[in-house]
Design a protein around this motif. Structure first.
Motif, PDB file in Angstrom:
ATOM      1  N   ILE A  29      -4.596 -27.096   8.960  1.00  0.00           N
ATOM      2  CA  ILE A  29      -3.928 -28.396   9.111  1.00  0.00           C
ATOM      3  C   ILE A  29      -2.393 -28.268   9.088  1.00  0.00           C
ATOM      4  O   ILE A  29      -1.718 -28.787   9.987  1.00  0.00           O
ATOM      5  CB  ILE A  29      -4.425 -29.395   8.052  1.00  0.00           C
ATOM      6  CG1 ILE A  29      -5.846 -29.872   8.425  1.00  0.00           C
ATOM      7  CG2 ILE A  29      -3.493 -30.587   7.940  1.00  0.00           C
ATOM      8  CD1 ILE A  29      -6.470 -30.801   7.403  1.00  0.00           C
ATOM      9  N   HIS A  33       0.049 -28.950  12.333  1.00  0.00           N
ATOM     10  CA  HIS A  33       1.139 -29.930  12.247  1.00  0.00           C
ATOM     11  C   HIS A  33       2.457 -29.318  12.709  1.00  0.00           C
ATOM     12  O   HIS A  33       3.237 -29.964  13.429  1.00  0.00           O
ATOM     13  CB  HIS A  33       1.265 -30.423  10.808  1.00  0.00           C
ATOM     14  CG  HIS A  33       2.424 -31.342  10.592  1.00  0.00           C
ATOM     15  ND1 HIS A  33       2.478 -32.623  11.096  1.00  0.00           N
ATOM     16  CD2 HIS A  33       3.613 -31.146   9.945  1.00  0.00           C
ATOM     17  CE1 HIS A  33       3.618 -33.183  10.772  1.00  0.00           C
ATOM     18  NE2 HIS A  33       4.330 -32.312  10.081  1.00  0.00           N
ATOM     19  N   SER A  48       8.360 -39.860  12.125  1.00  0.00           N
ATOM     20  CA  SER A  48       7.133 -39.321  11.504  1.00  0.00           C
ATOM     21  C   SER A  48       5.874 -39.720  12.266  1.00  0.00           C
ATOM     22  O   SER A  48       4.849 -40.082  11.676  1.00  0.00           O
ATOM     23  CB  SER A  48       7.029 -39.791  10.046  1.00  0.00           C
ATOM     24  OG  SER A  48       8.142 -39.394   9.299  1.00  0.00           O
ATOM     25  N   GLN A  49       5.942 -39.650  13.581  1.00  0.00           N
ATOM     26  CA  GLN A  49       4.785 -39.996  14.403  1.00  0.00           C
ATOM     27  C   GLN A  49       3.877 -38.802  14.676  1.00  0.00           C
ATOM     28  O   GLN A  49       2.766 -38.966  15.181  1.00  0.00           O
ATOM     29  CB  GLN A  49       5.267 -40.593  15.733  1.00  0.00           C
ATOM     30  CG  GLN A  49       6.064 -41.876  15.591  1.00  0.00           C
ATOM     31  CD  GLN A  49       6.636 -42.346  16.919  1.00  0.00           C
ATOM     32  OE1 GLN A  49       6.548 -41.641  17.926  1.00  0.00           O
ATOM     33  NE2 GLN A  49       7.220 -43.536  16.921  1.00  0.00           N
ATOM     34  N   LYS A  51       1.365 -35.901  13.920  1.00  0.00           N
ATOM     35  CA  LYS A  51       0.322 -35.504  12.968  1.00  0.00           C
ATOM     36  C   LYS A  51      -0.212 -34.126  13.348  1.00  0.00           C
ATOM     37  O   LYS A  51       0.325 -33.116  12.932  1.00  0.00           O
ATOM     38  CB  LYS A  51      -0.807 -36.539  12.930  1.00  0.00           C
ATOM     39  CG  LYS A  51      -0.329 -37.954  12.599  1.00  0.00           C
ATOM     40  CD  LYS A  51       0.360 -38.029  11.240  1.00  0.00           C
ATOM     41  CE  LYS A  51       0.826 -39.454  10.938  1.00  0.00           C
ATOM     42  NZ  LYS A  51       1.602 -39.527   9.683  1.00  0.00           N
ATOM     43  N   LEU A  52      -1.288 -34.112  14.123  1.00  0.00           N
ATOM     44  CA  LEU A  52      -1.901 -32.856  14.540  1.00  0.00           C
ATOM     45  C   LEU A  52      -1.844 -32.656  16.050  1.00  0.00           C
ATOM     46  O   LEU A  52      -2.435 -31.700  16.569  1.00  0.00           O
ATOM     47  CB  LEU A  52      -3.364 -32.792  14.066  1.00  0.00           C
ATOM     48  CG  LEU A  52      -3.586 -32.910  12.556  1.00  0.00           C
ATOM     49  CD1 LEU A  52      -5.069 -32.858  12.236  1.00  0.00           C
ATOM     50  CD2 LEU A  52      -2.848 -31.804  11.811  1.00  0.00           C
TER      51      LEU A  52
END
Length: 291
Positions: A29, A33, A48-49, A51-52
């Motif tokens: 994870i 990221h 902070s948009q 994620k993965l």
């Protein structure tokens, strides 16, 4: 023939697989990221948009990293340290492990006891620094190679593997007039490819990831290895190597540059493992057994 498993064994296998899968997910994870952030736009990172999966996909961060002369200088330094250091490590490890694998060697037990002692009680930092300074190695790449030229744990691993080789083979070579050096490099080394590949990976990863020694012994910017370069970017927030105008023009950001640098610095050492996986697993297993 397929062996029938009991209910307890099946339960253990399923639990083991689920646990290892969970550990892999936990490890992957953060890496996913970082990869996603390195390919995302500055706007997505600021808000902070990410994620993965990359948001507003772009290659500007990687383009800037790959065009950075400071990065490539540190990359070359790390390549030199890894290649030269690993060769020295392997040579010294083999030369020390081979005679100690012979039970008839005088003083063998004392030497092995000293080896174990150094594994338990390592030298303090200040005396080590004073020794390196007295040898004139400060601000030289040898300061990152010589103090860690041999690992006692790897010597024991190599020694154990050598002891598993048939002594009759060596006796036959001695009868034919071969010297001990000839036996070592013409018989022992070719038969020890699995353990040597394993030790190569251990030593290479150590040199590639090492930054603390460079932080202690290196003050010249042109001698910084890659991991110290990463440390200055991440821990100290130093992205002065890239001007703010270039960042705005190419849609790059300090955070994106850090992530892209981490990925570029990690890929080479990760790329090696699939090619030596077979030898690595075999060497790890054989080197851990004792007759």
């Amino acid at each position: 023939m397929k062996i029938k498993q009991s209910l307890g064994e099946k339960t253990f296998d399923i639990g083991n697989i689920l646990f290892l899968a969970l550990m892999c997910i936990i490890v992957l994870i953060p890496l996913l990221h970082i990869i996603a952030g390195s390919f995302s736009s500055t706007n997505a990172l600021i808000h902070s948009q990410v994620k993965l999966w990359p948001v507003e996909f772009n290659f500007d961060n990687y383009g800037q990293v790959l065009n950075n002369s400071f990065f490539w200088n540190s990359f070359r330094v790390t390549i030199f340290i890894t290649v030269v250091g690993t060769i020295i490590n392997l040579l010294l490890t083999v030369l020390m492990a081979y005679p100690l694998s012979k039970s008839g060697l005088r003083g063998r037990k004392i030497v092995v006891l000293i080896i174990v002692f150094t594994m338990i009680f390592s030298a303090p930092l200040i005396p080590t620094y004073l020794v390196v300074k007295s040898l004139g190695l400060i601000n030289t790449l040898w300061a990152l190679i010589i103090p860690s030229a041999i690992s006692m744990f790897n010597v024991i691993l190599c020694l154990t593997f050598f002891k598993s080789l048939p002594e009759e083979l060596f006796e036959a070579a001695r009868v034919d007039g071969m010297s001990e050096y000839g036996i070592l490099f013409k018989i022992v080394v070719p038969l020890s490819v699995p353990i040597l590949v394993t030790l190569t990976l251990y030593y290479a990863v150590h040199h590639w990831n090492s930054y603390f020694s460079a932080m202690i012994y290196i003050t010249k910017p042109d001698l910084r290895p890659l991991q110290l370069y990463l440390y200055s970017m991440i821990a100290q927030g130093n992205t002065n190597d890239v001007s703010s105008n270039i960042m705005e023009e190419l849609d790059t950001s300090p955070e994106g540059l850090k992530m892209a640098t981490i990925i570029v610095a990690t890929v080479p050492i990760m790329f090696i493992y699939p090619f030596i996986q077979k030898h690595f697993i075999k060497g790890t297993m054989l080197g851990s057994l004792k007759e």
